[in-house]
Design a protein around this motif. Structure first.
Motif, short mmCIF file in Angstrom:
data_model
loop_
_atom_site.label_atom_id
_atom_site.label_comp_id
_atom_site.label_asym_id
_atom_site.label_seq_id
_atom_site.Cartn_x
_atom_site.Cartn_y
_atom_site.Cartn_z
N CYS A 1 46.97 37.84 37.47
CA CYS A 1 45.76 38.54 37.91
C CYS A 1 44.64 38.32 36.92
N ASN A 2 43.42 38.65 37.35
CA ASN A 2 42.27 38.72 36.46
C ASN A 2 41.93 40.18 36.19
N TYR A 3 41.18 40.41 35.12
CA TYR A 3 40.80 41.78 34.74
C TYR A 3 39.30 41.95 34.64
N PHE A 4 38.85 43.16 34.97
CA PHE A 4 37.47 43.59 34.82
C PHE A 4 37.47 44.92 34.08
N ILE A 5 36.41 45.17 33.32
CA ILE A 5 36.16 46.51 32.80
C ILE A 5 34.74 46.93 33.21
N VAL A 6 34.50 48.22 33.17
CA VAL A 6 33.17 48.77 33.43
C VAL A 6 32.80 49.62 32.23
N LYS A 7 31.60 49.37 31.70
CA LYS A 7 31.08 50.17 30.59
C LYS A 7 29.61 50.47 30.85
N ASP A 8 29.29 51.77 30.90
CA ASP A 8 27.91 52.21 31.14
C ASP A 8 27.32 51.55 32.39
N GLY A 9 28.16 51.45 33.43
CA GLY A 9 27.70 50.92 34.71
C GLY A 9 27.68 49.41 34.81
N VAL A 10 28.02 48.70 33.74
CA VAL A 10 28.00 47.23 33.74
C VAL A 10 29.43 46.72 33.95
N GLN B 1 41.64 57.60 36.21
CA GLN B 1 41.58 57.57 37.67
C GLN B 1 40.81 56.34 38.16
N CYS B 2 40.78 56.17 39.46
CA CYS B 2 39.98 55.10 40.06
C CYS B 2 38.51 55.47 39.93
N GLY B 3 37.76 54.70 39.17
CA GLY B 3 36.37 55.03 38.89
C GLY B 3 35.43 54.68 40.03
N PRO B 4 34.18 55.13 39.94
CA PRO B 4 33.22 54.94 41.05
C PRO B 4 32.88 53.47 41.31
N VAL B 5 32.74 52.67 40.28
CA VAL B 5 32.44 51.25 40.49
C VAL B 5 33.63 50.56 41.14
N THR B 6 34.83 50.85 40.63
CA THR B 6 36.04 50.27 41.21
C THR B 6 36.16 50.66 42.67
N ARG B 7 35.93 51.94 42.98
CA ARG B 7 36.05 52.42 44.35
C ARG B 7 35.04 51.73 45.27
N THR B 8 33.82 51.57 44.81
CA THR B 8 32.80 50.87 45.59
C THR B 8 33.23 49.45 45.92
N LEU B 9 33.77 48.76 44.92
CA LEU B 9 34.17 47.37 45.12
C LEU B 9 35.38 47.26 46.04
N ILE B 10 36.31 48.21 45.95
CA ILE B 10 37.45 48.23 46.88
C ILE B 10 36.95 48.37 48.31
N CYS C 1 38.69 50.20 34.40
CA CYS C 1 39.33 48.89 34.31
C CYS C 1 40.06 48.64 35.62
N PHE C 2 40.04 47.40 36.08
CA PHE C 2 40.85 47.07 37.26
C PHE C 2 41.27 45.61 37.21
N MET C 3 42.31 45.30 37.98
CA MET C 3 42.80 43.93 38.10
C MET C 3 42.52 43.42 39.51
N THR C 4 42.46 42.09 39.64
CA THR C 4 42.27 41.48 40.95
C THR C 4 43.27 40.35 41.14
N SER C 5 43.73 40.18 42.38
CA SER C 5 44.56 39.04 42.74
C SER C 5 44.52 38.87 44.25
N ALA C 6 44.97 37.70 44.73
CA ALA C 6 44.90 37.40 46.16
C ALA C 6 45.74 38.36 46.99
N THR C 7 46.90 38.76 46.47
CA THR C 7 47.80 39.60 47.26
C THR C 7 47.60 41.09 47.02
N ARG C 8 47.04 41.46 45.88
CA ARG C 8 46.83 42.88 45.57
C ARG C 8 45.39 43.33 45.74
N GLU C 9 44.48 42.36 45.91
CA GLU C 9 43.05 42.62 46.03
C GLU C 9 42.52 43.27 44.76
#
Length: 278
Positions: free
Chosen positions: A181-190, A260-269, A236-244
């Motif tokens: 998988c790949n990883y993303f983080i969110v800090k101060d909305g970025v 918990q699932c943060g607001p940016v992560t939830r928006t992208l889901i 923080c969240f991970m992405t992959s083809a099978t797990r989205e």
């Protein structure tokens, strides 16, 4: 009965056979690709085909099939398997020759294989998972989608043995990616994700998430970040083809944000699921 495409033929999976001298079997000398299928439609198919061509080019294997030929194979498999949602796995090795030799013959013919497995697209808000920070012990050409995955497997086994779903890997304190998988983080909305260099396999899901974020006017930065920045992230969240997209609530014993699932992560889901083929 699962059907396998193998070197121009379609055969039941129990009848699919290759030579013991295939270089994929002996040396892990080959490339693979994984394509999600939603409602009988491949998602980001052209991007997956381009990455396949790039990987084949990097290892010096002449592409045995065109993108249109791969699409025809997929259509046939979907028809025979009667699946609406599936994962297409395809693999190309350099081929087989006797005797075993590190240097392949120039006229060796690739071994080509593909099959489908059923896939259930994620629904509902995913539960945040725990991942384990581990040193990245793999080779330095992670941008090639190679079937040589022993390093990934060892890291996956190490993380799951400790109760984590996935490792999050670092090289000298710089975060790279996971075992699958790949990883993303969110800090101060970025939204921040490691750059698409040779230290990661830049996933098509990763690429799509970057586009979704831009469309949602979320500030995006593709840049290296440290383990300290990971621990200090708001999300923080991970992405992959099978797990989205899967939120990460904990790294080792450290809680990320509020766990918990943060607001940016939830928006992208939400945006990712709205973009799936219907």
């Amino acid at each position: 009965m699962s059907l396998i495409y193998l070197n121009g033929d379609y055969v039941p999976h129990e009848q699919a056979k290759i030579s013991v001298f295939d270089r994929g079997f002996l040396f892990a000398d080959g490339i693979y690709e994984v394509v999600p299928i939603y409602n009988r439609q491949p998602f980001m198919f052209d991007g997956h085909m381009q990455r396949l061509q790039n990987s084949l080019h990097e290892v010096g294997i002449t592409p045995p099939l065109s993108s249109n030929e791969w699409r025809s194979i997929l259509t046939h498999l979907l028809t025979e398997e009667a699946l609406d949602h599936a994962i297409l796995y395809l693999q190309i090795t350099r081929g087989s020759e006797f005797p075993r030799n590190h240097s392949p013959s120039p006229d060796i013919q690739p071994t080509v294989m593909a099959y489908l497995v059923p896939f259930t697209p994620p629904v509902g808000e995913p539960t945040p998972v725990r991942v384990e920070l581990l040193e990245d012990i793999r080779w330095l050409r992670c941008d090639i989608k190679s079937i040589s995955l022993l390093g990934n497997i060892l890291l996956k086994l190490q993380s799951t043995a400790g109760g984590a779903q996935e490792p999050i890997l670092h090289r000298a304190g710089r975060i790279t990616e996971g075992a699958s998988c790949n990883y993303f983080i969110v800090k101060d909305g970025v939204l921040i994700t490691p750059p698409a260099d040779s230290l990661i396999l830049a996933g098509l899901t990763r690429q799509h998430v970057l586009k979704l974020a831009a469309d949602a006017h979320i500030k995006v930065r593709e840049a290296a970040f440290s383990t300290a920045e990971l621990y200090a992230a708001d999300e923080c969240f991970m992405t992959s083809a099978t797990r989205e997209i899967i939120p990460v609530g904990q790294v080792g014993q450290e809680v990320i944000g509020n766990g918990q699932c943060g607001p940016v992560t939830r928006t992208l889901i939400e945006r990712f699921r709205a973009s799936r083929p219907r």
